[in-house]
Design an enzyme around this catalytic site. Structure first.
Site, short mmCIF file in Angstrom:
data_model
loop_
_atom_site.label_atom_id
_atom_site.label_comp_id
_atom_site.label_asym_id
_atom_site.label_seq_id
_atom_site.Cartn_x
_atom_site.Cartn_y
_atom_site.Cartn_z
N ARG A 115 8.92 -4.96 -10.51
CA ARG A 115 8.35 -4.71 -9.20
C ARG A 115 7.70 -5.98 -8.64
O ARG A 115 7.31 -6.86 -9.36
CB ARG A 115 7.31 -3.58 -9.28
CG ARG A 115 7.90 -2.22 -9.54
CD ARG A 115 6.82 -1.15 -9.60
NE ARG A 115 6.12 -1.03 -8.33
CZ ARG A 115 4.82 -1.30 -8.18
NH1 ARG A 115 4.10 -1.73 -9.20
NH2 ARG A 115 4.25 -1.16 -7.01
N LYS A 180 2.34 -1.68 -21.97
CA LYS A 180 3.56 -1.38 -21.24
C LYS A 180 4.76 -1.30 -22.18
O LYS A 180 5.05 -2.23 -22.93
CB LYS A 180 3.82 -2.44 -20.16
CG LYS A 180 4.98 -2.09 -19.23
CD LYS A 180 4.96 -2.95 -18.00
CE LYS A 180 6.09 -2.60 -17.05
NZ LYS A 180 6.02 -3.35 -15.78
N ARG A 313 -5.34 -2.03 -12.23
CA ARG A 313 -5.90 -2.36 -13.54
C ARG A 313 -7.10 -1.47 -13.77
O ARG A 313 -7.99 -1.40 -12.93
CB ARG A 313 -6.33 -3.84 -13.62
CG ARG A 313 -5.18 -4.83 -13.52
CD ARG A 313 -4.31 -4.79 -14.77
NE ARG A 313 -3.27 -5.81 -14.73
CZ ARG A 313 -2.07 -5.60 -14.21
NH1 ARG A 313 -1.76 -4.46 -13.68
NH2 ARG A 313 -1.17 -6.56 -14.22
#
Length: 315
Positions: A115, A180, A313
């Site tokens: 992204r 992730k 975040r």
């Protein structure tokens, strides 16, 4: 097909092969085999006096097996292609002609993207890089829901191979213990009456040290979570689950998809820092709306955050 790809295909049976045997099978010299292996340090081929072997997590994708697994899952595609290397699996499908459902996988990408234009870091033969394309028409439904639905599909597929306690980060990152594990990039081409939608997925299956060093956030790979990474099975499940949520979306079941996403969102109720271009604000995550936009509460009141504009975040 490159020599190293041919070598990896032979080593994909899980057995140890001598350099002499590989050279004979491939019609090259033993020195050529040794040189090809040396020029591919990112793939952890095990070398010993007895020959060469390959960890299961790095075995090349097997098109025949993936097709069989898709048939077993009841997923019918109009086309499936596995490439040794492409620029981007998304771009391959965006440029392809014809309607229908098509899947593209690659062992390497030279121009893989995440992204916001970021480079997607991947280890050749140790990541899963795939895209699936559909042609949709006249749905009149919010396209923002697709990002959330794709995240649900990826998480479901990973749960089916034994990944527990994974969660989603708006709009469509997959996390495991706040690190992730997978990312999603959706791209579209055409007009509302005949739009080509491509969902690209990158999964960290087994990353090498060089790839890991280039990632600018906390990450994890499947090899660290489950005992055996079967990339063929993971790929087939990803394609099948993506096709299921796309059918749900096209048939008007986006409310159920949003509920499935809400149940898996990691940050609901938490305070986060939101980056929109150069602007940064702190907010509490409340929910998502019917269009897939994030609803947050800031010091100035409630607001919507649109997909593709921000990175989050946790505080």
């Amino acid at each position: 097909m490159s020599l190293i790809h041919q070598i990896l295909q032979l080593l994909g049976d899980g057995e140890r092969h001598s350099g002499v045997a590989l050279a004979r099978r491939l019609g090259v010299s033993r020195a050529a085999v040794s040189k090809a292996v040396a020029l591919c340090p990112e793939v952890p081929i095990e070398v010993s006096r007895q020959g060469y072997s390959l960890p299961a997590s790095f075995r090349p994708l097997d098109e025949g097996r993936i097709r069989a697994l898709l048939q077993e899952a009841g997923c019918r595609l109009d086309g499936l292609a596995i490439h040794e290397e492409v620029g981007s699996t998304n771009q391959v499908l965006l440029a392809a002609a014809g309607d229908g459902v098509f899947a593209c996988l690659a062992e390497r990408q030279s121009a893989g993207r995440g992204r916001r234009g970021r480079v997607w870091q991947a280890t050749p033969y140790g990541s899963l890089l795939l895209s699936v394309a559909w042609t949709i028409s006249g749905t009149g439904r919010p396209l923002g829901v697709l990002s959330l639905a794709a995240g649900v599909a990826v998480l479901r597929a990973l749960e089916r191979v034994g990944v527990q306690d994974a969660a989603l980060k708006w709009p469509n990152d997959v996390l495991w213990q706040a690190r992730k594990l997978a990312g999603i990039l959706i791209e579209m081409r055409g007009e509302a009456d005949a739009m080509r939608v491509v969902i690209g997925v990158g999964v960290n299956a087994a990353l090498c040290a060089d790839t890991a060093a280039a990632i600018d956030q906390d990450w994890v790979d499947l090899r660290s979570i489950i005992p055996l990474v079967d990339r063929d099975r993971v790929a087939a499940l990803l394609i099948a689950e993506l096709d299921i949520v796309m059918r749900d979306y096209q048939e008007g079941r986006e409310a159920a998809l949003l509920d499935a996403w809400r149940a898996r969102h990691a940050f609901t109720g938490m305070r986060v820092r939101i980056h929109e271009g150069q602007a940064v604000c702190e907010a509490r995550v409340i929910d998502v709306d019917a269009d897939g936009a994030l609803l947050v509460e800031t010091g100035e009141g409630r607001r919507r955050v649109q997909s593709g504009e921000v990175s989050m975040r946790p505080l």
